[in-house]
Design an enzyme around this catalytic site. Structure first.
Site, PDB file in Angstrom:
ATOM      1  N   ASP A  41       0.674  -1.406   0.009  1.00 33.02           N
ATOM      2  CA  ASP A  41      -0.007  -0.061   0.102  1.00 33.02           C
ATOM      3  C   ASP A  41       0.771   1.265  -0.064  1.00 33.02           C
ATOM      4  O   ASP A  41       0.430   2.319   0.112  1.00 33.02           O
ATOM      5  CB  ASP A  41      -1.148   0.020   1.266  1.00 33.02           C
ATOM      6  CG  ASP A  41      -0.229   0.161   2.645  1.00 33.02           C
ATOM      7  OD1 ASP A  41       0.927  -0.362   2.635  1.00 33.02           O
ATOM      8  OD2 ASP A  41      -0.899   0.302   3.379  1.00 33.02           O
ATOM      9  N   GLY A  42       2.125   1.196  -0.068  1.00 28.59           N
ATOM     10  CA  GLY A  42       2.963   1.960  -0.184  1.00 28.59           C
ATOM     11  C   GLY A  42       3.729   2.486   1.088  1.00 28.59           C
ATOM     12  O   GLY A  42       4.458   3.516   0.998  1.00 28.59           O
ATOM     13  N   ARG A 100      14.388  25.167   2.445  1.00 33.05           N
ATOM     14  CA  ARG A 100      13.900  26.770   1.725  1.00 33.05           C
ATOM     15  C   ARG A 100      12.767  27.146   2.413  1.00 33.05           C
ATOM     16  O   ARG A 100      12.608  28.374   2.227  1.00 33.05           O
ATOM     17  CB  ARG A 100      13.796  26.602   0.216  1.00 33.05           C
ATOM     18  CG  ARG A 100      15.322  26.239  -0.495  1.00 33.05           C
ATOM     19  CD  ARG A 100      14.880  26.117  -1.812  1.00 33.05           C
ATOM     20  NE  ARG A 100      14.662  24.591  -2.247  1.00 33.05           N
ATOM     21  CZ  ARG A 100      14.462  24.020  -3.557  1.00 33.05           C
ATOM     22  NH1 ARG A 100      14.663  24.899  -4.491  1.00 33.05           N
ATOM     23  NH2 ARG A 100      14.043  22.962  -3.661  1.00 33.05           N
ATOM     24  N   ASP A 176      23.924  35.817  -7.193  1.00 28.14           N
ATOM     25  CA  ASP A 176      22.857  36.717  -6.883  1.00 28.14           C
ATOM     26  C   ASP A 176      23.508  37.296  -5.412  1.00 28.14           C
ATOM     27  O   ASP A 176      24.441  36.923  -4.773  1.00 28.14           O
ATOM     28  CB  ASP A 176      21.383  36.148  -6.663  1.00 28.14           C
ATOM     29  CG  ASP A 176      21.375  34.778  -5.567  1.00 28.14           C
ATOM     30  OD1 ASP A 176      21.972  35.051  -4.523  1.00 28.14           O
ATOM     31  OD2 ASP A 176      20.803  33.976  -6.062  1.00 28.14           O
ATOM     32  N   LYS A 199      20.752  41.135 -10.128  1.00 26.52           N
ATOM     33  CA  LYS A 199      19.560  41.044 -11.205  1.00 26.52           C
ATOM     34  C   LYS A 199      18.339  41.793 -10.601  1.00 26.52           C
ATOM     35  O   LYS A 199      17.830  41.708  -9.310  1.00 26.52           O
ATOM     36  CB  LYS A 199      19.177  39.642 -11.583  1.00 26.52           C
ATOM     37  CG  LYS A 199      18.542  38.552 -10.271  1.00 26.52           C
ATOM     38  CD  LYS A 199      18.739  37.113 -10.812  1.00 26.52           C
ATOM     39  CE  LYS A 199      18.237  36.333  -9.504  1.00 26.52           C
ATOM     40  NZ  LYS A 199      18.006  34.922  -9.874  1.00 26.52           N
ATOM     41  N   ARG A 201      14.109  43.630 -11.490  1.00 30.77           N
ATOM     42  CA  ARG A 201      13.152  44.026 -12.806  1.00 30.77           C
ATOM     43  C   ARG A 201      12.752  45.634 -12.639  1.00 30.77           C
ATOM     44  O   ARG A 201      12.496  46.182 -11.569  1.00 30.77           O
ATOM     45  CB  ARG A 201      11.871  43.420 -12.128  1.00 30.77           C
ATOM     46  CG  ARG A 201      11.742  41.661 -12.815  1.00 30.77           C
ATOM     47  CD  ARG A 201      10.292  41.162 -12.328  1.00 30.77           C
ATOM     48  NE  ARG A 201      10.487  39.559 -12.533  1.00 30.77           N
ATOM     49  CZ  ARG A 201      10.578  38.936 -13.740  1.00 30.77           C
ATOM     50  NH1 ARG A 201      10.310  39.766 -14.741  1.00 30.77           N
ATOM     51  NH2 ARG A 201      10.559  37.650 -13.669  1.00 30.77           N
ATOM     52  N   ASP A 225      27.102  28.540  -5.596  1.00 33.31           N
ATOM     53  CA  ASP A 225      25.884  28.618  -4.883  1.00 33.31           C
ATOM     54  C   ASP A 225      25.685  27.230  -4.162  1.00 33.31           C
ATOM     55  O   ASP A 225      26.478  26.375  -4.077  1.00 33.31           O
ATOM     56  CB  ASP A 225      24.832  28.363  -6.122  1.00 33.31           C
ATOM     57  CG  ASP A 225      23.510  29.250  -5.712  1.00 33.31           C
ATOM     58  OD1 ASP A 225      23.467  29.343  -4.487  1.00 33.31           O
ATOM     59  OD2 ASP A 225      22.835  29.580  -6.509  1.00 33.31           O
ATOM     60  N   THR A 230      16.090  24.150 -10.302  1.00 28.36           N
ATOM     61  CA  THR A 230      15.603  24.027 -11.712  1.00 28.36           C
ATOM     62  C   THR A 230      16.821  24.838 -12.767  1.00 28.36           C
ATOM     63  O   THR A 230      16.837  24.629 -14.074  1.00 28.36           O
ATOM     64  CB  THR A 230      14.322  25.046 -12.236  1.00 28.36           C
ATOM     65  OG1 THR A 230      14.633  26.548 -11.545  1.00 28.36           O
ATOM     66  CG2 THR A 230      13.379  24.602 -11.180  1.00 28.36           C
TER      67      THR A 230
END
Length: 319
Positions: A41-42, A100, A176, A199, A201, A225, A230
């Site tokens: 069942d996991g 995080r 960063d 960086k 905007r 880092d 990603t």
């Protein structure tokens, strides 16, 4: 009075068995006899096939993907050791997941890192051995001792050898502003100058503008880092360093290669010449990217385990 158990026993979950075996090899010992499986069942099942009564037990388990499965394996293994009367239990977590989520960034946010710390403590761990926590304050989330090893000495040794003949051409760059403190300490150890990728905007719904703080023209750049998830920020920083800064080459290094989503394809198509990770998270066999390399942390963890067992300082490993 020495508080450790009568001997060292090392067990591994399913997240990073190769690292656990490499640690055992460095310590000249055998991996503990245990089976960590899954019911139909996991649900996770753990069977320990040797006595741990009175022993100093180290459970090696990174809480990487699949995060929740690996976390449950760790908790159940700790509980099994506790109920088997282990003398002391150390959770060896080379990569600490949920790190995080260490603070509330908006209303009604959880602080998952604190929750996971509570779970590990309540399961029965007596101390935690980890590497490069995403936020140093997570050490304070635990009510037990935490040894947070640094991966930078491994990278320092690697790059000192790699750039021995062209040391003056190399520069350390923080990808960063949030990573500046880590990059500055790394640059000091290598005796190299530091630059920063800033960086921002300019206005809503506009693309990010990269500014390079420092002169990287015709330099061999090392981007540092703590983790790559990603890969968007890292690859964007590498592009800015080459196209805006005029860097000769860009090599990246990070302790934890999470590599989720489009990370591998982004790295393959990026301006990065090489990306070096530590094996806190194992290399996945399906990843085919000749730019990605791994360095072993087994020797460092083995020495830390030996020092913890012998009740001597772990701090020399930070140098």
């Amino acid at each position: 009075m020495i508080a450790h158990g009568k001997d060292i026993k090392i067990f591994s979950g399913n997240s990073n068995p190769k690292l656990a075996m490499d640690i055992c090899k460095a310590l000249n010992t055998q991996l503990g006899n245990a089976e960590v499986g899954t019911f139909s069942d996991g649900e996770k099942s753990v069977s320990i096939y040797e006595t741990v009564r009175g022993s100093d037990v180290f459970v090696v388990q990174s809480t990487c993907s699949p995060v929740n499965d690996n976390l449950m394996e760790l908790l159940i293994m700790i509980d099994a050791m506790k109920r088997a009367s282990a003398g002391r239990i150390t959770a060896v977590i080379p990569y600490f997941g949920y790190a995080r989520q260490d603070r509330k960034t908006k209303p009604r946010d959880p602080i998952s890192a604190k929750l996971v710390a509570n779970l590990i403590t309540r399961a029965g761990a007596d101390r935690v051995l980890t590497m490069d926590l995403h936020a140093n304050q997570i050490q304070g989330f635990f009510d037990i001792p935490v040894d947070n090893l640094l991966g930078s000495p491994i990278f320092v040794h690697h790059f000192m050898e790699k750039y021995a003949g062209c040391h003056d051409e190399v520069m350390v760059v923080s990808p960063d502003v949030g990573s500046v403190a880590r990059a500055r300490a790394f640059a000091q150890k290598l005796d190299m100058p530091l630059a920063i990728v800033d960086k921002r905007r300019q206005k809503a719904n506009s693309s990010e503008v990269m500014n390079i703080i420092g002169d990287v023209r015709d330099k061999r750049v090392i981007l540092l880092d703590d983790m790559v998830d990603t890969g968007g920020s890292l690859c964007g920083a590498a592009k800015a360093l080459v196209e805006i800064g005029g860097a000769k080459s860009v090599t990246a290094c990070a302790s934890h290669g999470v590599l989720s989503g489009p990370a591998v394809s982004r790295i393959q198509e990026s301006d990065l010449d090489e990306v070096i990770f530590l094996d806190t998270i194992p290399a996945r066999p399906e990843i085919k990217c000749d730019k990605i390399k791994y360095l072993s942390v087994a020797e460092m963890f083995a020495e830390a385990i030996e020092r913890i067992y012998e009740e001597v300082s772990v701090s020399p490993l930070f140098n």
